[in-house]
Design a protein around this motif. Structure first.
Motif, PDB file in Angstrom:
ATOM      1  N   CYS A 105      35.395 -51.668 143.981  1.00 12.68           N
ATOM      2  CA  CYS A 105      33.988 -51.677 143.569  1.00 12.68           C
ATOM      3  C   CYS A 105      33.578 -50.405 142.834  1.00 12.68           C
ATOM      4  O   CYS A 105      32.707 -50.456 141.960  1.00 12.68           O
ATOM      5  CB  CYS A 105      33.074 -51.880 144.780  1.00 12.68           C
ATOM      6  SG  CYS A 105      33.318 -53.430 145.660  1.00 12.68           S
ATOM      7  N   ASN A 170      27.748 -57.626 142.930  1.00 15.37           N
ATOM      8  CA  ASN A 170      27.327 -56.958 144.172  1.00 15.37           C
ATOM      9  C   ASN A 170      25.876 -57.260 144.521  1.00 15.37           C
ATOM     10  O   ASN A 170      25.173 -56.396 145.067  1.00 15.37           O
ATOM     11  CB  ASN A 170      27.522 -55.438 144.032  1.00 15.37           C
ATOM     12  CG  ASN A 170      28.983 -55.042 143.951  1.00 15.37           C
ATOM     13  OD1 ASN A 170      29.652 -54.897 144.961  1.00 15.37           O
ATOM     14  ND2 ASN A 170      29.477 -54.865 142.723  1.00 15.37           N
ATOM     15  N   ASN A 171      25.412 -58.482 144.222  1.00 16.95           N
ATOM     16  CA  ASN A 171      24.067 -58.931 144.589  1.00 16.95           C
ATOM     17  C   ASN A 171      22.969 -58.022 144.050  1.00 16.95           C
ATOM     18  O   ASN A 171      21.975 -57.735 144.712  1.00 16.95           O
ATOM     19  CB  ASN A 171      23.936 -59.051 146.111  1.00 16.95           C
ATOM     20  CG  ASN A 171      24.882 -60.090 146.688  1.00 16.95           C
ATOM     21  OD1 ASN A 171      25.114 -61.131 146.083  1.00 16.95           O
ATOM     22  ND2 ASN A 171      25.429 -59.794 147.861  1.00 16.95           N
ATOM     23  N   PRO A 175      27.330 -50.194 142.275  1.00 15.04           N
ATOM     24  CA  PRO A 175      28.147 -49.191 142.987  1.00 15.04           C
ATOM     25  C   PRO A 175      28.251 -47.906 142.162  1.00 15.04           C
ATOM     26  O   PRO A 175      28.611 -47.949 140.986  1.00 15.04           O
ATOM     27  CB  PRO A 175      29.517 -49.880 143.120  1.00 15.04           C
ATOM     28  CG  PRO A 175      29.236 -51.334 142.932  1.00 15.04           C
ATOM     29  CD  PRO A 175      28.086 -51.416 141.981  1.00 15.04           C
ATOM     30  N   MET A 225      26.306 -52.261 150.508  1.00 14.32           N
ATOM     31  CA  MET A 225      27.759 -52.191 150.667  1.00 14.32           C
ATOM     32  C   MET A 225      28.147 -52.560 152.089  1.00 14.32           C
ATOM     33  O   MET A 225      27.632 -51.994 153.057  1.00 14.32           O
ATOM     34  CB  MET A 225      28.261 -50.782 150.338  1.00 14.32           C
ATOM     35  CG  MET A 225      29.767 -50.599 150.473  1.00 14.32           C
ATOM     36  SD  MET A 225      30.335 -48.935 150.010  1.00 14.32           S
ATOM     37  CE  MET A 225      29.555 -47.942 151.291  1.00 14.32           C
TER      38      MET A 225
END
Length: 306
Positions: A105, A170-171, A175, A225
Motif C-alpha cells: 500500500c 483504500n476506500n 496511504p 488502515m
C-alpha cells in the motif's frame, strides 16, 4: 548649553523616579490600610487565580480540543544516544518488513536500491533484489516502451500508478509515502511504533463506522488502515522471532534510516569535531592569553631626537 541640557535631563529623570516611588508607596499604604479580612480575601483570590492559570496551561499542553489522540510514550531506542549508531541488522529486517507487508500500500519514492548497498545488504544482494521487479523503460529504437529488470539506480516501485488509484483501492484513504514519515509525524518513530501496535477495540460509547479501525494514537482515533502486523506475520531471514513488537521496532528503525541516511555519519563527524575542539580550544586560549594579549597591550612611545 550642553551642560544645562544634561542637568535638565538628570533632573527630569530624578523627578520621574520620585513620582514612581511615591505611587508605589501609596499603593503599599493602601493595601496595608485594608482590614485583615480583606487582605486575606485578596491573598486567597490571588492564589486561586494563579493556580487556575497554571492548571489551565498544563491542561492545554496535555490535552487540546483539536488534538484528542493519545500521545505516544518515549521508547528507549538504541540509536537515540549522542554517540549511538543505528542497528544495521534491524535495518535489514525492517526492509524485509516493508517489502513483504508495507509495500502493498505504501510507497517510498525517494529511496533507491543503491541506497541499501553497504548499509543493510551487499551489492550482489541489492542487485538480486532490484532484478525481482520490472521497470517500464524506453522508448527503444522503434519508439515503443519496454520492460526490463530493475537496476541499482532504480527507485523502489510504487504500489499504485497514481493517487486516484490508491484512493479507490483504500476506500478513499490515501496511504502516505514512507520515505520521510518519521520526520513528518510528531513523535517520530515513537508515534509509528505506537500506531502499529496500538490497535484495539473501541471503548464503550465510541462507535467506528464500517471500514475504519480504532487506534487511540491516530488523530480522530478512526484509521482506514487495517492492523498491518501481528505475531509471526513473516519469517525473518536471520531467524529472529517475529513478534509484533519486534516487527514494529525493525520497521521503525528502517524508516528512521530512510529519513536520515546520514545519521551515523553525522554523529561520527560530531565526534571528530569534539575531539578536534578539545585540542584546538586550549591552544587558541593559550595564544590569546599569553601571546596576542602581550602584543595588544604593549605601548609604543615616540621619542624624537634631541
Amino acid at each position: 548649553m550642553a551642560v544645562l541640557r544634561v542637568l535638565s535631563s538628570n533632573a527630569g529623570r530624578s523627578l520621574l523616579n520620585t513620582e514612581g516611588a511615591v505611587r508605589i508607596s501609596k499603593a503599599n499604604m493602601s493595601f496595608a490600610n485594608l482590614s485583615r479580612g480583606r487582605r486575606a480575601a485578596l491573598s486567597v483570590l490571588g492564589v486561586f487565580t494563579a493556580g487556575g492559570a497554571g492548571l489551565a496551561i498544563v491542561l492545554h499542553q496535555a490535552v487540546k480540543a483539536s488534538d484528542l489522540e493519545l500521545h505516544p510514550p518515549s521508547y528507549p531506542w538504541s540509536h537515540n544516544g549522542i554517540l549511538s549508531s543505528l542497528d544495521h541488522a534491524s535495518i535489514r529486517r525492517g526492509y524485509q518488513v516493508y517489502k513483504q507487508v508495507c509495500s502493498a500500500c505504501h510507497s517510498m519514492e525517494y529511496l533507491a536500491f543503491r541506497n541499501l548497498v553497504g548499509v543493510s545488504h551487499t551489492e550482489a544482494e541489492v542487485k538480486a533484489l532490484a532484478e525481482e521487479i520490472e521497470v517500464v523503460d524506453g522508448p527503444d529504437e522503434t519508439g515503443e516502451m519496454f520492460t526490463r529488470p530493475g537496476k541499482l539506480s532504480d527507485y523502489f516501485p510504487k504500489p499504485y500508478p497514481n493517487p486516484e488509484a490508491a484512493r479507490v483501492a483504500n476506500n478513499g484513504a490515501l496511504p502516505p509515502d514512507l520515505s520521510y514519515i518519521v520526520n513528518a509525524r510528531h513523535g517520530g518513530e515513537d508515534y509509528v511504533f505506537s500506531l502499529l501496535t496500538g490497535y484495539c477495540d473501541p471503548p464503550a460509547g465510541v462507535s467506528v463506522r464500517e471500514g475504519l479501525y480504532y487506534n487511540p494514537y491516530f488523530p480522530g482515533q478512526a484509521i482506514g488502515m487495517a492492523p498491518p502486523i501481528y505475531n509471526e506475520v513473516l519469517e525473518y531471514e536471520d531467524g529472529t522471532p517475529a513478534t509484533m513488537s519486534q516487527v514494529a521496532k525493525d520497521v521503525c528503525t528502517f524508516l528512521r534510516w530512510a529519513a536520515e541516511p546520514e545519521h551515523d555519519q553525522r554523529k561520527r563527524m560530531g565526534l571528530k569535531l569534539l575531539m578536534g575542539s578539545a585540542v584546538l580550544i586550549p591552544l587558541v586560549y593559550y595564544m590569546k592569553r599569553h601571546r596576542w594579549s602581550v602584543l595588544k597591550s604593549r605601548k609604543i612611545a615616540y621619542r624624537p631626537p634631541r
